[in-house]
Design an enzyme around this catalytic site. Structure first.
Site, PDB file in Angstrom:
ATOM      1  CG  ASP A  60      29.368 104.896  99.303  1.00  0.00           C
ATOM      2  OD1 ASP A  60      28.534 104.127  98.799  1.00  0.00           O
ATOM      3  OD2 ASP A  60      29.125 105.599 100.298  1.00  0.00           O
ATOM      4  CB  SER A 110      26.082 104.419 102.483  1.00  0.00           C
ATOM      5  OG  SER A 110      26.229 104.009 101.152  1.00  0.00           O
ATOM      6  CD  GLU A 317      32.141 108.086 101.300  1.00  0.00           C
ATOM      7  OE1 GLU A 317      31.063 107.552 100.970  1.00  0.00           O
ATOM      8  OE2 GLU A 317      32.223 109.280 101.661  1.00  0.00           O
ATOM      9  CG  ASP A 322      26.910 105.246  96.327  1.00  0.00           C
ATOM     10  OD1 ASP A 322      26.516 104.073  96.278  1.00  0.00           O
ATOM     11  OD2 ASP A 322      26.188 106.187  96.697  1.00  0.00           O
ATOM     12  CG  HIS A 460      22.944 100.702  97.586  1.00  0.00           C
ATOM     13  ND1 HIS A 460      23.008 101.134  98.895  1.00  0.00           N
ATOM     14  CD2 HIS A 460      23.354 101.763  96.844  1.00  0.00           C
ATOM     15  CE1 HIS A 460      23.426 102.384  98.944  1.00  0.00           C
ATOM     16  NE2 HIS A 460      23.645 102.788  97.713  1.00  0.00           N
TER      17      HIS A 460
END
EC number: 3.1.3.1
Length: 498
Positions: A60, A110, A317, A322, A460
């Protein structure tokens, strides 16, 4: 075109190998490595068999820049320069760039990015596995907009399905394997009057009871038990509706585990719900030995799913890459990036390229960049050191900015660690300029990078991410592709020849 010129070009091309061997640089390792790579590429053969298994790895927030710093970190921990290091998945034969935007968002979230990979269509910001006519936060738009999931197709084909994560199992990326929701944050409750869908935790248990999800390993235990009730790993539940999903799962014949010992002790006779933390699992840098690593969970999931002779689909994941980037804590992001690479290596070792399609990618990138003209071997988790005039290794002098102060190699454009601080009048400024910084401070595990734009959490980025693949039909990944295309390759690979 001049005929003589054309003939000369053709002759040169025909004699290129011999010509290359006569060049003065032919003895250089760089040159011979390049020639070896050519031979490897020429020997590539497309695998057109049917995929028995599909494993989708998603780090991620691990875009191209994030992947670069992970590579540097891993290589330097092994005593090398870092930049010439090859992560396990970087040796995979197929590569593509993936465009990550959502239907209504240039910079993605996401939830719809993971949803795109699991359904074959792009989706709206903050929604999971609902069509383009669904509206965020509007429960009334759920009915009629539910999308069919890859996991559901795999179940219909008799395959087993698993989801592994270092985040909460109800978080966006793992939830995309089994859930459909108008709001990714409805993890343990939906708004009053919403009857079109259940909360994400309830959907997970329903999927396990229905046989659509066989193995689920990750965090998020607090969303499965009521307030005031102890979670399987000794924490406190948070459900306000009083529903105990853990008990419901046990009654349905699902094994519940909470730590590495219990995970290792499973006999594999039942579906498995692993709730190893109340919220997200620990960062790899902080993980206790009792908590399974991402590689531990990946290994066990493959062992459990492989008992089905019809094959399996597994999504893995690394969620905390992230989270560390959101916190502008680059060092923890790198360490979790290495843990992700270890999980990929584990899966590759346990499976056969002949019948298992492995895809390694990310859902999006972060607002991250590598700063300055740094010499080779500069520690990726520290200050940028100058390029040496002789030899290879960097000098011991940090590169200074125009303000006379050093800076780190890794930087973020925005985040909570901004050098601009709120003043008494509500404006933001840096009256004293950037804080000075030592190498010791920069390499501390808790250090957060100096950034410019002040935000509560770093954002992001809409930049493309890389995808690496091997196994049946992996060669279909090539060039620059849309994120939803990943589903179509997975679906084609398991149905090839039918």
């Amino acid at each position: 075109m001049n005929k003589l010129f054309t003939a000369s070009v053709l002759a040169l091309a025909t004699a290129s190998t011999a010509f290359a061997q006569d060049l003065p640089q032919a003895g250089s390792t760089w040159f011979t490595d390049g020639q070896a790579t050519i031979e490897t590429m020429l020997a590539k053969q497309a695998n057109t068999g049917r995929a028995l298994n599909v494993i989708l790895f998603v780090a991620d927030g691990n875009g191209v820049a994030s992947n670069y710093m992970n590579r540097m970190w891993a290589g330097q921990q092994e005593g090398g320069m870092g930049d010439d290091y090859v992560q396990p998945f970087e040796a995979f034969p197929e590569l593509a760039l993936v465009k990550t935007y959502n239907i209504n968002a240039q910079t993605p979230d996401s939830a719809p990015t993971a949803g795109a990979m699991n359904t074959g269509v792009k989706q709206r910001f903050n929604l999971i596995n609902l069509g383009e006519n669904a509206v965020h936060d509007d429960c009334s738009t759920v009915a009629g907009n539910e999308l069919t999931l890859f996991s559901e197709l795999m179940t219909q084909a008799g395959k087993s399905v698993g989801a592994v994560t270092s985040a909460r199992l109800t978080h966006a990326t793992p939830a995309a394997v089994y859930a459909k929701t108008a709001n990714r944050n409805w993890e343990d409750a939906v708004p009053e009057g919403c009857t079109a869908q259940k909360d994400i935790a309830s959907q997970l248990v329903d999927a396990m009871k229905a046989g659509t999800l066989d193995v689920a390993l990750g965090g998020g235990a607090r969303y499965f038990v009521p307030e005031g009730t102890e979670t399987p790993n000794g924490g406190q539940g948070g459900r306000a509706d009083g529903v105990n999903l853990v008990e419901m799962a046990r009654e349905a014949g699902i094994d519940i585990i909470a730590d590495k010992a219990e995970l290792d002790a499973l006999d594999g006779s039942k579906p498995v719900l692993g709730l190893i933390a109340d919220s997200h699992a620990a960062y790899e840098a902080d993980r206790a030995e009792t908590e399974p690593s991402l590689a531990d969970m990946t290994k066990r999931a493959i062992e459990l799913l492989s008992t089905n002779e019809n094959g399996f689909y597994l999504e893995v994941e690394s969620g905390r890459v992230d989270h560390a980037n959101h916190a502008t804590n680059a060092k923890r992001a790198m360490i979790d990036g290495k843990a992700f690479a270890d999980a990929v290596a584990m899966a590759d070792e346990m499976t056969d390229d002949a019948d298992t399609l492995i895809i390694v990618t990310a859902d999006h990138e972060h607002a991250i960049a590598m700063n300055g003209y740094c010499g080779r071997g500069t520690p990726i988790d520290g200050l940028c050191f100058d390029v040496a005039q002789t030899g290879i290794l960097h000098t011991d002098e940090p590169v200074l900015a125009a303000d006379g102060k050093p800076y780190t190699v890794v930087g973020y454009l925005n985040g909570a660690s901004s050098v601009l601080v709120e003043q008494e009048d509500g404006t933001f400024a840096a009256p004293d300029g950037r804080p000075d910084l030592t190498q010791e401070q920069a390499q501390d595990i808790d250090y957060t990078q100096q950034v410019l734009i002040p935000k509560d959490s770093e954002s992001h980025s809409g930049v493309d991410v890389a995808l690496y693949a091997k196994g049946p039909w992996a060669h279909l990944f090539d060039g620059t592709v849309e994120q939803n295309y990943i589903f179509h390759v997975m679906d084609y690979a398991v149905n090839a020849g039918e």
